[in-house]
Design a protein around this motif. Structure first.
Motif, mmCIF file in Angstrom:
data_model
loop_
_atom_site.group_PDB
_atom_site.id
_atom_site.type_symbol
_atom_site.label_atom_id
_atom_site.label_comp_id
_atom_site.label_asym_id
_atom_site.label_seq_id
_atom_site.Cartn_x
_atom_site.Cartn_y
_atom_site.Cartn_z
ATOM 1 N N LYS A 1 0.822 -1.208 0.000
ATOM 2 C CA LYS A 1 0.000 0.000 0.000
ATOM 3 C C LYS A 1 0.855 1.256 0.000
ATOM 4 C CE LYS A 1 -3.595 0.574 2.558
ATOM 5 N NZ LYS A 1 -4.541 0.604 3.679
ATOM 6 N N GLN A 2 2.023 1.198 0.635
ATOM 7 C CA GLN A 2 2.909 2.353 0.751
ATOM 8 C C GLN A 2 4.051 2.341 -0.262
ATOM 9 O OE1 GLN A 2 2.181 4.871 2.850
ATOM 10 N NE2 GLN A 2 0.352 3.690 3.323
ATOM 11 N N ALA A 3 4.035 1.400 -1.192
ATOM 12 C CA ALA A 3 5.146 1.234 -2.136
ATOM 13 C C ALA A 3 5.395 2.511 -2.930
ATOM 14 C CB ALA A 3 4.873 0.074 -3.084
ATOM 15 N N GLU A 4 6.650 2.750 -3.169
ATOM 16 C CA GLU A 4 7.047 3.878 -4.005
ATOM 17 C C GLU A 4 6.604 3.594 -5.433
ATOM 18 O OE1 GLU A 4 11.147 4.940 -3.307
ATOM 19 O OE2 GLU A 4 10.892 4.644 -1.170
ATOM 20 N N PRO A 5 6.852 4.506 -6.364
ATOM 21 C CA PRO A 5 6.347 4.277 -7.726
ATOM 22 C C PRO A 5 7.135 3.214 -8.498
ATOM 23 C CG PRO A 5 7.568 6.306 -7.638
ATOM 24 C CD PRO A 5 7.476 5.792 -6.225
ATOM 25 N N TRP A 6 7.171 2.019 -7.946
ATOM 26 C CA TRP A 6 7.779 0.899 -8.635
ATOM 27 C C TRP A 6 6.705 0.280 -9.503
ATOM 28 C CZ3 TRP A 6 8.936 -0.350 -3.039
ATOM 29 C CH2 TRP A 6 10.061 0.350 -2.614
ATOM 30 N N TYR A 7 7.118 -0.358 -10.562
ATOM 31 C CA TYR A 7 6.155 -0.964 -11.459
ATOM 32 C C TYR A 7 5.866 -2.415 -11.110
ATOM 33 C CZ TYR A 7 6.637 3.131 -14.362
ATOM 34 O OH TYR A 7 6.624 4.411 -14.811
ATOM 35 N N LYS A 8 6.888 -3.101 -10.609
ATOM 36 C CA LYS A 8 6.707 -4.525 -10.367
ATOM 37 C C LYS A 8 7.526 -4.952 -9.159
ATOM 38 C CE LYS A 8 6.682 -6.916 -14.063
ATOM 39 N NZ LYS A 8 7.176 -7.558 -15.288
ATOM 40 N N LEU A 9 6.915 -5.750 -8.302
ATOM 41 C CA LEU A 9 7.624 -6.377 -7.184
ATOM 42 C C LEU A 9 7.791 -7.849 -7.513
ATOM 43 C CD1 LEU A 9 5.765 -4.832 -4.113
ATOM 44 C CD2 LEU A 9 7.992 -4.172 -5.044
ATOM 45 N N ILE A 10 8.963 -8.388 -7.211
ATOM 46 C CA ILE A 10 9.273 -9.786 -7.495
ATOM 47 C C ILE A 10 9.768 -10.447 -6.218
ATOM 48 C CG2 ILE A 10 10.740 -11.353 -8.843
ATOM 49 C CD1 ILE A 10 10.944 -8.997 -10.902
ATOM 50 N N GLY A 11 9.259 -11.621 -5.938
ATOM 51 C CA GLY A 11 9.701 -12.382 -4.773
ATOM 52 C C GLY A 11 10.020 -13.811 -5.166
ATOM 53 N N GLY A 12 11.105 -14.344 -4.641
ATOM 54 C CA GLY A 12 11.480 -15.728 -4.877
ATOM 55 C C GLY A 12 11.223 -16.560 -3.638
ATOM 56 N N VAL A 13 10.716 -17.755 -3.835
ATOM 57 C CA VAL A 13 10.361 -18.635 -2.723
ATOM 58 C C VAL A 13 10.848 -20.047 -3.045
ATOM 59 C CG1 VAL A 13 8.426 -19.650 -1.449
ATOM 60 C CG2 VAL A 13 8.290 -17.282 -2.201
ATOM 61 N N ASP A 14 11.495 -20.682 -2.087
ATOM 62 C CA ASP A 14 11.867 -22.083 -2.236
ATOM 63 C C ASP A 14 10.611 -22.879 -2.579
ATOM 64 O OD1 ASP A 14 12.066 -24.924 -0.995
ATOM 65 O OD2 ASP A 14 14.153 -24.245 -1.116
ATOM 66 N N LYS A 15 10.729 -23.784 -3.533
ATOM 67 C CA LYS A 15 9.569 -24.550 -4.005
ATOM 68 C C LYS A 15 8.841 -25.305 -2.886
ATOM 69 C CE LYS A 15 10.780 -25.294 -8.830
ATOM 70 N NZ LYS A 15 9.665 -24.644 -9.481
ATOM 71 N N HIS A 16 9.534 -25.575 -1.790
ATOM 72 C CA HIS A 16 8.924 -26.324 -0.692
ATOM 73 C C HIS A 16 8.424 -25.422 0.430
ATOM 74 C CE1 HIS A 16 10.269 -29.941 -2.655
ATOM 75 N NE2 HIS A 16 11.479 -29.426 -2.735
ATOM 76 N N ASN A 17 8.550 -24.114 0.264
ATOM 77 C CA ASN A 17 8.106 -23.174 1.294
ATOM 78 C C ASN A 17 6.706 -22.669 0.936
ATOM 79 O OD1 ASN A 17 7.722 -21.160 3.177
ATOM 80 N ND2 ASN A 17 9.801 -20.365 3.013
ATOM 81 N N PHE A 18 5.716 -23.508 1.189
ATOM 82 C CA PHE A 18 4.342 -23.202 0.810
ATOM 83 C C PHE A 18 3.782 -22.009 1.582
ATOM 84 C CE2 PHE A 18 4.909 -27.837 0.162
ATOM 85 C CZ PHE A 18 4.902 -27.816 -1.230
ATOM 86 N N ALA A 19 4.211 -21.835 2.818
ATOM 87 C CA ALA A 19 3.722 -20.712 3.627
ATOM 88 C C ALA A 19 4.142 -19.381 3.015
ATOM 89 C CB ALA A 19 4.222 -20.831 5.063
ATOM 90 N N SER A 20 5.401 -19.266 2.581
ATOM 91 C CA SER A 20 5.858 -18.016 1.967
ATOM 92 C C SER A 20 5.201 -17.787 0.616
ATOM 93 C CB SER A 20 7.382 -18.002 1.830
ATOM 94 O OG SER A 20 7.977 -17.790 3.086
ATOM 95 N N ALA A 21 4.958 -18.854 -0.136
ATOM 96 C CA ALA A 21 4.248 -18.713 -1.408
ATOM 97 C C ALA A 21 2.847 -18.164 -1.158
ATOM 98 C CB ALA A 21 4.184 -20.050 -2.132
ATOM 99 N N LYS A 22 2.199 -18.656 -0.120
ATOM 100 C CA LYS A 22 0.852 -18.192 0.235
ATOM 101 C C LYS A 22 0.879 -16.713 0.615
ATOM 102 C CE LYS A 22 -2.992 -19.382 3.280
ATOM 103 N NZ LYS A 22 -3.444 -20.267 4.356
ATOM 104 N N VAL A 23 1.931 -16.279 1.326
ATOM 105 C CA VAL A 23 2.082 -14.874 1.704
ATOM 106 C C VAL A 23 2.116 -13.994 0.457
ATOM 107 C CG1 VAL A 23 3.719 -13.192 2.684
ATOM 108 C CG2 VAL A 23 3.176 -15.275 3.940
ATOM 109 N N LEU A 24 2.791 -14.452 -0.593
ATOM 110 C CA LEU A 24 2.873 -13.668 -1.827
ATOM 111 C C LEU A 24 1.566 -13.725 -2.625
ATOM 112 C CD1 LEU A 24 6.478 -14.551 -3.036
ATOM 113 C CD2 LEU A 24 5.695 -12.418 -1.996
ATOM 114 N N LEU A 25 0.893 -14.844 -2.613
ATOM 115 C CA LEU A 25 -0.342 -14.977 -3.385
ATOM 116 C C LEU A 25 -1.486 -14.136 -2.810
ATOM 117 C CD1 LEU A 25 -0.167 -18.801 -4.132
ATOM 118 C CD2 LEU A 25 0.046 -16.933 -5.799
#
Length: 128
Positions: free
Chosen positions: A80-104
Motif C-alpha cells: 500500500k505504501q510502495a514507491e512508484p515501482w512498477y513490479k515487485l518480485i519475490g522468490g520462494v523455495d519450491k517447498h516453502n508453501f507458507a511463503s508462497a501463500k504470503v505472496l499470493l
C-alpha cells in the motif's frame, strides 16, 4: 534463500550478512509497540529493464513470529505504501508453501521462468 542467508551463527557472520543486505537493498525493520524487532522487509536497488523499475522483495521474521499472519500483514501494508515501482518480485523455495501463500494473498502471480529450486512471483503495481 540465497547462500548468504544461511548458516549465520556468529556476530561476525550477522554483520557480514547485514553489510550485503544494506549494499544491495533498502531495509525496513518491523517493530512492535515496545520497539522489539519482529523482523524485516528488504527491497533491492536493482533497476529493471526498459522504463520499468522491477524491485525484488524479501522478508525475514523472528522465529516466534512465524505462523501468526504477520508476514501477510507486513506485505499488505508495504505494498500500500510502495514507491512508484512498477513490479515487485519475490522468490520462494519450491517447498516453502507458507511463503508462497504470503505472496499470493496480495495478488502476486507465479512466473513461468522459475528455477528448479525457486519459484518466482510478481506483482504489477499501477502508478497513480
Amino acid at each position: 534463500m540465497p547462500p548468504y542467508f544461511q548458516g549465520i551463527e556468529s556476530k561476525a557472520q550477522a554483520k557480514a550478512w547485514l553489510d550485503i543486505i544494506l549494499a544491495e537493498s533498502r531495509l525496513f525493520l518491523v517493530k512492535n509497540k515496545k520497539e522489539k524487532v519482529l523482523g524485516c522487509v528488504f527491497i533491492s536497488h536493482r533497476q529493471g529493464q526498459g522504463n520499468y523499475q522491477d524491485k525484488h522483495l524479501g522478508y525475514l521474521l523472528a522465529e516466534e513470529q512465524l505462523g501468526k499472519g504477520l508476514a501477510s500483514e507486513l506485505f499488505h501494508a508495504f505494498i500500500k505504501q510502495a514507491e512508484p515501482w512498477y513490479k515487485l518480485i519475490g522468490g520462494v523455495d519450491k517447498h516453502n508453501f507458507a511463503s508462497a501463500k504470503v505472496l499470493l494473498k496480495p495478488g502476486f502471480t507465479k512466473r513461468c521462468n522459475s528455477s528448479q529450486s525457486v519459484d518466482f512471483y510478481e506483482l504489477s503495481l499501477s502508478k497513480s
